[in-house]
Motif scaffolding. Structure first.
Motif: not given
Length: 456
Positions: A42-53, A72-79, A102-103
């Motif tokens: 659910y998070l990955i599909d929304r670009g909130i969680v991404k991979g490591v090297p 958290v910033g990505r989840a809330l759509g912050l700048d 932003s937070a």
């Protein structure tokens, strides 16, 4: 500029910025825990969680304060545009600077008294509670207790809020461990639960409802569809605890098994008209086994009375062979149960042995009776044993056919439970603990319900 430096730079950039993952490609990460596949996808599909090297999810990697602020910033759509911040040491060169500032402006995060943010410092479970409670504007509180946390102060309030909201909970030993660091998997679950109420868990692991498996064998899956992997199987008559519904699928738990089952193969749990005899072994001058500062007759009675509470709250009538520190002859216990119209009999005991290394849970039945009664007794003992082993996190000593008088002389389906060994340090510690006694009582109650649902 060296190639080695470039590779390191782009590796960091991949971790921070990530690559855009098309819808449906969440499983490109081969190391996503199957148990939490739905929430993390659910998070990955929304670009909130991404991979490591290297392209992994790295589920056990510890989260830093800047990584937490970024997620958290990505989840809330912050700048997230890089810029200078109010904190010393966090300027526009920091990948997380935009989300941190932003937070801060939203009142979600604060720094330390020296004006720093300490972005590389590992995030703790206590700090996480502050961050999540503010990020998702949590305000509701409820009676929440953790053994390692004082029930007052700002940290307690934050932990109370995330617990009450069903976003976070404690450990099986009754603690919260606020100073422990938090992994990418754990933090991802919290963010997913903050964004989507369907992922939330019930406070103190209390289910929204209990349902009974009606299929002969029901597959438990890692997510809410048949495309998800099978993580276990449930037999007819098993009572599961339901936490949420997602379409036709139920998110459930059964002992240590947690996953999803199709709603059509379950039914609401009904107690029906039942009367069970609960027998607390020993009493008065007969103290039973003793060791490591605990006494069997006291353990048995405390657990038995909690079993009584659980059963009566579910609508089942309970006959107690003793409710205080008195002694009842074995034959009289059986007679009392039969004369009070009990349909089932469960005797609760604690074990001992000369070798202090011997430990674990075992449950007995007697087959030296009519075949149906013997068959029912074995089922009853098995349901209780399965629940107890998981709840007590103990060695499984199995279900055994032994003609102990109190279960051999009765015409009722019956079982005798040995909760653990008072002569074993680990078992005795649990048997002397109010928390573990309650877990034992709930497990016995659930095993009895499993039996009644199987019996129909």
């Amino acid at each position: 500029m060296s190639k080695k430096w470039l590779y390191g730079f782009f590796g960091i950039l991949l971790f921070v910025v990530g690559v855009l993952i098309p819808q449906g490609k969440a499983l490109a990460f081969h190391d996503v825990p199957s148990k939490y596949e739905t929430e993390i996808r659910y998070l990955i599909d929304r670009g909130i969680v991404k991979g490591v090297p290297g392209g992994d999810f790295a589920p056990d990697q510890i989260v830093t304060r800047e990584q937490a602020a970024t997620m958290v910033g990505r989840a809330l759509g912050l700048d997230g545009d890089r810029r200078n911040t109010v904190f010393y040491g966090v300027d526009s060169n920091s990948y997380a600077s935009g989300y941190i500032q932003s937070a801060y402006e939203k009142g979600i995060i604060t720094g330390y008294t020296d004006g720093t943010f300490r972005p590389k410092k590992q995030m703790t479970r206590g700090e996480m509670a502050y961050l999540i409670s503010k990020a998702f504007s949590l305000s509701d509180q409820s009676p929440v207790h953790y053994d390692d946390l004082q029930s007052s102060g700002s940290q307690y309030e934050a932990i109370n809020k995330v617990t009450t909201a069903g976003i976070s909970n404690g450990y099986s030993d009754g603690t919260y461990k606020p100073t422990h660091s938090i992994t990418r998997t754990e933090f991802s679950l919290l963010v997913a639960r903050g964004l989507n109420a369907n992922f939330r868990v019930s406070q103190d692991n209390n289910p929204l409802e209990e349902r009974v498996v009606t299929a002969g064998i029901l597959n438990a899956r890692s997510g809410p569809s048949t495309s998800h992997s099978i993580i276990g199987k449930l037999s007819r008559g098993t009572t599961i605890e339901v936490y949420s519904e997602q379409g036709d699928w139920l998110k459930f738990s059964y002992g240590s098994l947690e996953g999803y089952v199709h709603k059509d193969y379950t039914a609401p749990k009904t107690s029906g008209s039942r009367t069970i005899a609960i027998d607390a072994g020993h009493g008065d001058g007969d103290g039973g086994a003793q060791g490591n500062g605990v006494l069997e007759k006291e353990i048995n009675l405390k657990v038995a009375k909690r079993v009584q509470d659980y059963l009566e709250n579910s609508g089942i009538d309970v006959v107690m062979t003793r409710s205080d520190d008195t002694f009842v002859e074995l034959g009289d216990r059986v007679t009392y149960a039969v004369n009070h119209n009990a349909d089932t009999f469960v005797s609760i005991h604690s074990n001992s042995f000369s070798n202090p290394n011997v430990s674990g849970v075992e449950t007995f039945y007697s087959s030296s009776a009519l075949s149906q009664r013997a068959s029912d007794s074995k089922r009853l003992a098995t349901f209780i044993q399965n629940r107890l082993v998981k709840a007590m996190q103990s060695n499984d000593r199995g279900v055994k056919d032994v003609p102990y008088k109190v279960i051999d002389d009765t015409p009722l389906p019956s079982a005798l439970v040995e909760l653990g060994f008072v002569t074993n340090d680990s078992d005795a510690s649990k048997l002397g603990s109010s928390y573990w006694r309650d877990r034992a009582a709930k497990a016995i109650y659930q095993g009895i319900i499993d039996y009644y649902n199987w019996k129909g």
